[in-house]
Write a protein that holds these residues in place. Structure first.
Motif, PDB file in Angstrom:
ATOM      1  N   GLY A   1      -3.950  16.012   8.789  1.00 24.69           N
ATOM      2  CA  GLY A   1      -3.162  15.240   9.750  1.00 24.69           C
ATOM      3  C   GLY A   1      -4.021  14.434  10.712  1.00 24.69           C
ATOM      4  O   GLY A   1      -3.649  14.206  11.861  1.00 24.69           O
TER       5      GLY A   1
ATOM      6  N   ASN B   1      -5.587  11.365  12.551  1.00 25.05           N
ATOM      7  CA  ASN B   1      -5.171  10.001  12.870  1.00 25.05           C
ATOM      8  C   ASN B   1      -6.282   9.053  12.427  1.00 25.05           C
ATOM      9  O   ASN B   1      -7.084   8.583  13.222  1.00 25.05           O
TER      10      ASN B   1
ATOM     11  N   CYS C   1       0.821  -1.221   0.000  1.00 24.66           N
ATOM     12  CA  CYS C   1       0.000   0.000   0.000  1.00 24.66           C
ATOM     13  C   CYS C   1       0.850   1.263   0.000  1.00 24.66           C
ATOM     14  O   CYS C   1       0.657   2.159  -0.811  1.00 24.66           O
ATOM     15  N   MET C   2       1.794   1.331   0.943  1.00 21.94           N
ATOM     16  CA  MET C   2       2.545   2.560   1.151  1.00 21.94           C
ATOM     17  C   MET C   2       3.385   2.947  -0.052  1.00 21.94           C
ATOM     18  O   MET C   2       3.477   4.114  -0.413  1.00 21.94           O
TER      19      MET C   2
ATOM     20  N   LEU D   1      -7.220  -1.112   7.498  1.00 22.89           N
ATOM     21  CA  LEU D   1      -6.359  -0.367   8.419  1.00 22.89           C
ATOM     22  C   LEU D   1      -4.960  -0.123   7.868  1.00 22.89           C
ATOM     23  O   LEU D   1      -4.008   0.007   8.619  1.00 22.89           O
ATOM     24  N   CYS D   2      -4.829  -0.102   6.548  1.00 24.67           N
ATOM     25  CA  CYS D   2      -3.503  -0.031   5.931  1.00 24.67           C
ATOM     26  C   CYS D   2      -2.793   1.285   6.223  1.00 24.67           C
ATOM     27  O   CYS D   2      -1.581   1.372   6.181  1.00 24.67           O
ATOM     28  N   GLY D   3      -3.546   2.339   6.493  1.00 20.82           N
ATOM     29  CA  GLY D   3      -2.914   3.597   6.883  1.00 20.82           C
ATOM     30  C   GLY D   3      -2.612   4.548   5.747  1.00 20.82           C
ATOM     31  O   GLY D   3      -2.024   5.606   5.958  1.00 20.82           O
ATOM     32  N   LYS D   4      -3.007   4.204   4.517  1.00 18.82           N
ATOM     33  CA  LYS D   4      -2.744   5.126   3.405  1.00 18.82           C
ATOM     34  C   LYS D   4      -3.471   6.455   3.625  1.00 18.82           C
ATOM     35  O   LYS D   4      -2.940   7.529   3.355  1.00 18.82           O
TER      36      LYS D   4
ATOM     37  N   ALA E   1      -4.114   7.894   6.375  1.00 18.28           N
ATOM     38  CA  ALA E   1      -3.406   8.713   7.358  1.00 18.28           C
ATOM     39  C   ALA E   1      -2.245   9.440   6.701  1.00 18.28           C
ATOM     40  O   ALA E   1      -1.912  10.570   7.053  1.00 18.28           O
ATOM     41  N   MET E   2      -1.628   8.755   5.724  1.00 20.16           N
ATOM     42  CA  MET E   2      -0.471   9.354   5.078  1.00 20.16           C
ATOM     43  C   MET E   2      -0.857  10.554   4.216  1.00 20.16           C
ATOM     44  O   MET E   2      -0.064  11.463   4.009  1.00 20.16           O
ATOM     45  N   VAL E   3      -2.068  10.561   3.683  1.00 23.65           N
ATOM     46  CA  VAL E   3      -2.422  11.632   2.759  1.00 23.65           C
ATOM     47  C   VAL E   3      -3.321  12.712   3.359  1.00 23.65           C
ATOM     48  O   VAL E   3      -3.460  13.783   2.784  1.00 23.65           O
TER      49      VAL E   3
ATOM     50  N   CYS F   1      -3.912  -5.137   1.362  1.00 21.80           N
ATOM     51  CA  CYS F   1      -2.898  -4.923   2.393  1.00 21.80           C
ATOM     52  C   CYS F   1      -2.292  -6.261   2.836  1.00 21.80           C
ATOM     53  O   CYS F   1      -2.933  -7.309   2.772  1.00 21.80           O
TER      54      CYS F   1
ATOM     55  N   GLY G   1      -3.174  -3.713  -4.941  1.00 26.26           N
ATOM     56  CA  GLY G   1      -3.514  -5.005  -4.351  1.00 26.26           C
ATOM     57  C   GLY G   1      -4.227  -4.780  -3.041  1.00 26.26           C
ATOM     58  O   GLY G   1      -4.845  -3.745  -2.831  1.00 26.26           O
TER      59      GLY G   1
ATOM     60  N   THR H   1      -0.099  13.903  15.384  1.00 31.55           N
ATOM     61  CA  THR H   1       0.887  14.401  14.424  1.00 31.55           C
ATOM     62  C   THR H   1       1.987  15.208  15.086  1.00 31.55           C
ATOM     63  O   THR H   1       3.143  15.111  14.695  1.00 31.55           O
TER      64      THR H   1
ATOM     65  N   PRO I   1      -0.572  -4.136   9.355  1.00 34.60           N
ATOM     66  CA  PRO I   1      -1.219  -3.050  10.107  1.00 34.60           C
ATOM     67  C   PRO I   1      -2.401  -3.544  10.939  1.00 34.60           C
ATOM     68  O   PRO I   1      -2.635  -3.059  12.038  1.00 34.60           O
ATOM     69  N   LEU I   2      -3.126  -4.529  10.420  1.00 34.46           N
ATOM     70  CA  LEU I   2      -4.230  -5.096  11.188  1.00 34.46           C
ATOM     71  C   LEU I   2      -3.705  -5.812  12.424  1.00 34.46           C
ATOM     72  O   LEU I   2      -4.236  -5.695  13.518  1.00 34.46           O
TER      73      LEU I   2
ATOM     74  N   VAL J   1      -7.288   7.461  -2.154  1.00 37.30           N
ATOM     75  CA  VAL J   1      -6.168   6.517  -2.122  1.00 37.30           C
ATOM     76  C   VAL J   1      -6.524   5.180  -1.495  1.00 37.30           C
ATOM     77  O   VAL J   1      -5.707   4.268  -1.454  1.00 37.30           O
TER      78      VAL J   1
ATOM     79  N   LEU K   1       3.146   2.864  11.871  1.00 35.69           N
ATOM     80  CA  LEU K   1       1.734   2.475  11.927  1.00 35.69           C
ATOM     81  C   LEU K   1       1.409   1.811  13.253  1.00 35.69           C
ATOM     82  O   LEU K   1       0.262   1.535  13.553  1.00 35.69           O
TER      83      LEU K   1
ATOM     84  N   LYS L   1       8.588   9.098   3.621  1.00 36.70           N
ATOM     85  CA  LYS L   1       7.617  10.183   3.678  1.00 36.70           C
ATOM     86  C   LYS L   1       7.815  11.013   4.945  1.00 36.70           C
ATOM     87  O   LYS L   1       7.831  12.244   4.902  1.00 36.70           O
TER      88      LYS L   1
ATOM     89  N   THR M   1      -7.088   1.724  -0.107  1.00 38.45           N
ATOM     90  CA  THR M   1      -6.762   0.383  -0.604  1.00 38.45           C
ATOM     91  C   THR M   1      -8.021  -0.431  -0.846  1.00 38.45           C
ATOM     92  O   THR M   1      -8.192  -1.058  -1.897  1.00 38.45           O
TER      93      THR M   1
ATOM     94  N   LEU N   1       2.006   5.118  -2.650  1.00 35.97           N
ATOM     95  CA  LEU N   1       1.904   6.558  -2.424  1.00 35.97           C
ATOM     96  C   LEU N   1       3.232   7.258  -2.690  1.00 35.97           C
ATOM     97  O   LEU N   1       3.313   8.484  -2.731  1.00 35.97           O
TER      98      LEU N   1
ATOM     99  N   ARG O   1      -6.565   5.983  11.294  1.00 38.27           N
ATOM    100  CA  ARG O   1      -6.730   4.588  11.726  1.00 38.27           C
ATOM    101  C   ARG O   1      -7.407   4.538  13.097  1.00 38.27           C
ATOM    102  O   ARG O   1      -8.278   3.720  13.348  1.00 38.27           O
TER     103      ARG O   1
END
Ligand code: SF4
Ligand code: SF4
Ligand code: SF4
Ligand code: SF4
Lengths: 634, 109
Positions: free
Chosen positions: B92, B94, A407-408, B81-84, B86-88, A440, A438, A572, A444-445, B46, A565, A603, B48, A411, B96
C-alpha cells in the motif's frame, strides 16, 4: 376647503420639485468619502489584476465582453449567482432567501433610485456635481406635489418601499441567524476580523436607517405602504418635530462606513465575484495559484464554508483543514508550507468546485500550486516516440473505432474483455490502440502539476490516433477521457467514453441487451460526472437491462471512491475511510450490484466491499462494460 | 571464481559508506512509506514505462540504499506517474508521491 386657485396651481406645477435647489447638504459627506475611497480601491485592484494576466488572455477578456454568447452567459451568471444566489437557494432555501434579499433588493433600490432621478430630475444625473450621491439620497432633496402625483410616481413609491421591505426582511434573517448561532454556541468557521465586524454592523444598520430617514421625510417627498404609515407613527409620537437631519446623517454615515471598510472585510467578495465571473466566462484559466486571474478568484470566495461539507476527505475531522476554504485563506496569507500541504492532499474530485456558490475552482488552483513545485522535475521521455504503437490505415479502410484502454484498465482486464465482447456483438470494427501496452494519457502528470511532461505523452498519443485514420475514439477510463477530450485537440475525431458509445449502440438497435431482474446502483466517477458532465448516458444504458436504484449522493454530489490519482499524499488508511463512506452511500437502497465506469473505482470499491466485515453477503462490484456484456448473453 | 550459474546482482550490494542517511531521513519524513518497501517488484512488473525502458521503482529504492541516488533518478526519469504501481503495491505504498519526493530530494544539487 382648498381654494380652487391652489389646486389649479398645484396641477400646473411639476410632479417633483427640487426642494433644495443647490442639490447638496453636508450630510452626504460621509457617504461620499466612503464611496470615493472604495471606487478608487476597486479600480486600482481591477487594473492590477488585468495587468497581471498574460497579454493573450487580456485580449480574450476584451473580446469576450462583446461576444453575444459570453454577454448572455455573463448576464445569466451575474443575475443567478451575484443577485439571486440560486446555488445557495438550492441547498439552503432560507439562506438563499437571505442572501438574495440583501443583494437583489439592494441592487433594485439603487437601480430604481437612478431611474427615478433620470425620469423626474434628469439634470441631477450625468456629469454633475451631485451625480454621485443625489440618486442615493433622492428622497431628501425633493418635494412631491401631493395634488399631482401620477400613476408613474405611485409605482415608484410602491416599488421602493417594497424592495426596502424585502431587504429589511433579509437583514432581519441575518441578525436572527447570527444571534441564534451565538446563543446556541455554534462554532463559526472563521472568527470575524475587526473590519468584518464593522462592515457587518454597518450593513445591518444601513437599511433600518434608510427606513427611518425616508419615513421622516415621507410627508414631504412621498412614500408608500411602508414609509407613509411609519411617518404617521412618528407624527403621533414626536408631533411636528421630526428628526430629519440626524436620521439622514446616520444613514449616510452607515453607508460611508460600510464602503470604507469593505475592501478589508470578507464582504469584498461581493464585488470581486463580478470580476471573477467575467474572467471565468471569458475562459481564462489561472496559470499561477495567486497572481492574475487567481487573485480575482481567491478574493471572490466568501468563506461560506459550503466546501467543507462537500469534501469527501472530511469524513475524518482531522482532514477538515485541507478543505478549499482554508486553502484559499492560506493563499491570501501567503503561507507557503500550509498551501503546499493542502494542495497535495486533495483528491481533485472537483466536488467543492461543483458546489461552490461562487464557482471558485479550487482544484485548478491546487494544480497550479503543484506546478510551481513539480514542474521543474527532470524527466527523460526520449523513448516515447518508439514506445507508442503504430496503427496506420490505408486510405478508406480505417476501422470504425479506435479503443484506448489506458494504463488502469490493463490492470483490470475484465473491463477490456467486456468492451471487446460488446464491440463484437454489435459488429463494430475496431482497433485496440494499446493492446500490447501503450503510454499514459498524461492526465496523472497534469494532476501532479507536471504539464510540460504531460505535453510530451499527449503529443505521442495524438500522433498515433491521427495516423490511425479512425474517426471515433472510445475510452474506458474517465481519466483518459477527460484529457483526450479537453487537451488533445483531436480535430475530426469523436472522443467518447464507452458509456456514451454503448448507449448509442443500444439506442440505434445495434446492441440488444435483455432486461434482467437485478437492482443496480450506478456510481458517478468524479472525472466522468463532474469532470466531463456525463451523467445521463450510463444511466440510460443501464436502465435497459436492470432496475436502477438511487444512491444517497449522486450526480454532481457523488462521492469520490477514495482511489483517486488526484491526491498525492493521502495514505491508504484515509483512502479506505473515504471508500467506506462512498460504498455506504451507494448501498442505501440495497442494490444487488454496484456499477461503476472507471477502472480505479472498480478496484477501490471491490477492495472496500471485500474488506467490510459487517455485510453478510458482499455486494458485487462490476464495471459498466461488464454489466452490458453480461446482458447480451454469449 | 567458480561459476555457480548465478551471482550477486549489483543492486544487493549494500554500501554504507555512500549511503546518505540525512537525505534518506528527509525522504522518509515527507514519505514514510519508503520504509515499507519489501522489494517484491510488483511495481516494476506492471510499470507502464518499464514496458519500453528500464524503469523500476523497486530498483530505485534499492539504489538509494546502496548510495547510488543518481541511478535512482535515472530509473525514474522515464516514469509517467500513471499510478499503476500504486494500484498493485502489496504494501500500500503511495508510490507516486514517493517517486515525486525522490525526484525532489535527490534531484536538487
Ligand atoms: S470556495 Fe466556494 S464553497 Fe468554499 S468557502 Fe469559498 S465560496 Fe464557499
Ligand atoms: S476537489 Fe474534492 S477532495 Fe479536493 S478539496 Fe475539493 S471536494 Fe475535497
Ligand atoms: S507511476 Fe511511474 S513507476 Fe509507477 S507504473 Fe506508472 S510509469 Fe511505472
Ligand atoms: S510493489 Fe511496493 S513493496 Fe513491491 S517493490 Fe514496489 S514499492 Fe516495494
Amino acid at each position: 376647503m382648498i381654494p380652487m386657485s391652489f389646486i389649479l396651481a398645484a396641477q400646473a406645477a411639476p410632479e417633483v420639485i427640487d426642494r433644495i435647489p443647490s442639490g447638496y447638504n453636508h450630510f452626504v459627506i460621509p457617504f461620499c468619502v466612503g464611496i470615493v475611497f472604495f471606487l478608487i480601491w476597486i479600480t486600482v485592484g481591477c487594473i492590477r489584476i488585468l495587468l497581471n494576466i498574460p497579454h493573450s488572455d487580456r485580449l480574450r477578456f476584451w473580446k469576450s465582453l462583446v461576444s453575444p454568447v459570453t454577454i448572455y452567459k455573463n448576464l445569466r451568471d451575474l443575475f443567478c449567482d451575484c443577485l439571486f444566489h440560486v446555488k445557495i437557494w438550492k441547498r439552503k432555501p432560507l439562506l438563499g432567501y437571505m442572501h438574495s434579499a440583501i443583494a437583489f433588493g439592494w441592487f433594485m433600490l439603487i437601480l430604481l433610485g437612478h431611474i427615478e432621478v433620470a425620469l423626474f430630475v434628469p439634470k441631477r444625473l450625468g456629469i454633475s456635481r451631485s451625480a454621485l450621491f443625489y440618486p442615493i439620497f433622492y428622497r431628501f432633496f425633493v418635494w412631491m406635489n401631493p395634488g399631482h402625483t401620477t400613476l408613474r410616481g405611485w409605482v415608484f413609491f410602491f416599488l421602493m418601499d417594497f424592495f426596502l421591505l424585502y431587504v429589511l426582511s433579509g437583514i432581519a434573517l441575518a441578525v436572527f441567524k447570527r444571534f441564534r448561532s451565538l446563543a446556541l454556541g455554534m462554532k463559526h468557521t472563521t472568527k470575524p476580523s475587526l473590519a468584518d465586524r464593522v462592515a457587518l454592523y454597518s450593513l445591518w444598520l444601513i437599511f433600518p436607517m434608510r427606513l427611518l430617514a425616508e419615513s421622516f421625510t415621507a410627508d414631504l417627498s412621498g412614500g408608500s405602504f411602508l414609509t407613509i404609515p411609519v411617518n404617521h407613527l412618528w407624527h403621533l409620537i414626536f408631533g411636528d418635530k421630526l428628526w430629519i437631519m440626524p436620521s439622514w446623517w446616520c444613514y449616510s454615515i452607515c453607508l460611508g462606513l460600510f464602503f470604507a471598510v469593505m475592501p478589508f472585510s470578507r464582504y469584498m467578495h461581493i464585488l470581486t465575484e463580478v470580476l471573477w465571473i467575467l474572467l471565468r466566462n471569458a475562459g481564462i484559466k489561472p496559470n499561477h495559484p495567486r497572481k492574475g486571474v487567481a487573485e480575482a478568484e481567491i478574493y471572490a470566495c466568501s468563506s461560506c464554508g459550503l466546501c467543507l461539507d462537500a469534501c469527501p476527505m472530511n469524513v475524518q475531522k482531522k482532514n477538515l483543514k485541507y478543505s478549499s476554504v482554508y486553502f484559499i485563506r492560506f493563499l491570501r496569507r501567503h503561507n507557503e508550507r500550509k498551501i503546499n500541504d493542502i494542495a497535495d492532499k486533495c483528491l481533485m474530485c472537483d466536488k467543492c468546485h461543483a458546489l461552490c456558490p461562487v464557482g471558485v475552482d479550487a482544484p485548478a488552483l491546487r494544480r497550479a500550486q503543484r506546478a510551481t513545485v513539480n514542474e521543474s522535475i527532470a524527466y527523460d521521455y526520449s523513448y516515447l516516440g518508439s514506445a507508442v504503437p503504430v496503427h496506420t490505415a490505408t486510405e478508406g479502410n480505417a476501422p470504425e473505432v479506435m479503443y484506448f484502454a489506458g494504463c488502469m484498465s490493463h490492470l483490470t482486464p475484465r473491463i477490456i474483455k467486456s468492451v471487446e465482447k460488446v464491440f463484437n456483438a454489435a459488429g463494430v470494427s475496431y482497433v485496440f490502440a494499446d493492446e500490447g501496452g501503450g503510454i499514459c494519457c498524461g492526465r496523472p502528470l497534469m494532476l501532479a502539476g507536471r504539464n510540460d511532461a504531460a505535453a510530451k505523452t499527449i503529443a505521442a498519443n495524438k500522433k498515433m490516433i491521427e495516423e490511425s485514420g479512425c474517426r471515433t475514439l472510445v475510452l474506458s477510463c474517465p481519466i483518459c477521457f477527460k484529457i483526450f477530450k479537453e487537451e488533445y485537440g483531436l480535430k475530426g475525431v469523436n472522443v467518447v467514453h464507452y458509456t456514451q458509445y454503448f448507449n448509442e449502440l443500444i439506442a440505434s438497435g445495434r446492441l440488444k441487451p435483455s432486461m434482467g431482474r437485478e437492482r443496480l446502483v450506478y456510481h458517478d466517477p468524479c472525472e466522468l460526472g463532474r469532470g466531463c458532465n456525463v451523467y445521463y448516458e450510463p444511466r440510460a444504458a443501464l436502465s435497459q437491462l436492470a432496475t436502477l436504484v438511487k444512491a444517497s449522493k449522486e450526480y454532481d454530489e457523488s462521492l469520490c471512491c477514495g482511489g483517486s490519482l488526484g491526491s498525492l499524499t493521502l495514505d491508504t488508511r484515509d483512502r479506505a475511510k473515504i471508500s467506506e463512506t462512498a460504498v455506504s452511500s451507494l448501498m442505501v437502497n440495497n442494490p444487488d450490484k454496484i456499477v461503476t465506469a472507471c477502472p480505479l473505482c472498480l478496484k477501490t470499491f471491490s477492495e472496500s466491499v471485500a474488506n467490510s466485515t459487517h455485510q453478510v453477503s458482499p455486494v458485487r462490484v462490476v464495471d459498466f462494460a461488464e454489466a452490458i456484456s453480461e446482458s447480451i448473453g454469449n | 571464481m567458480v561459476d555457480f550459474g548465478f551471482g550477486l546482482v549489483p543492486s544487493s550490494r549494500i554500501n554504507l559508506d555512500l549511503f546518505d542517511k540525512q537525505k534518506y531521513e528527509e525522504l522518509a519524513s515527507v514519505e514514510p512509506d519508503v520504509r515499507k518497501c519489501m522489494s517484491c517488484g510488483s511495481c516494476t512488473a506492471v510499470c507502464t514505462a518499464g514496458n519500453f525502458v528500464t524503469t523500476s521503482l523497486r530498483e530505485a529504492i534499492e539504489s538509494i540504499h546502496n548510495g547510488q541516488p543518481g541511478k535512482a533518478l535515472e530509473m525514474l526519469g522515464s516514469c509517467q506517474l500513471c499510478g499503476k504501481c500504486a494500484m498493485v503495491c502489496p504494501r500500500g505504498i503511495n508510490t507516486r508521491h514517493l517517486i515525486l519526493s525522490i525526484n525532489k530530494i535527490y534531484g536538487k544539487i
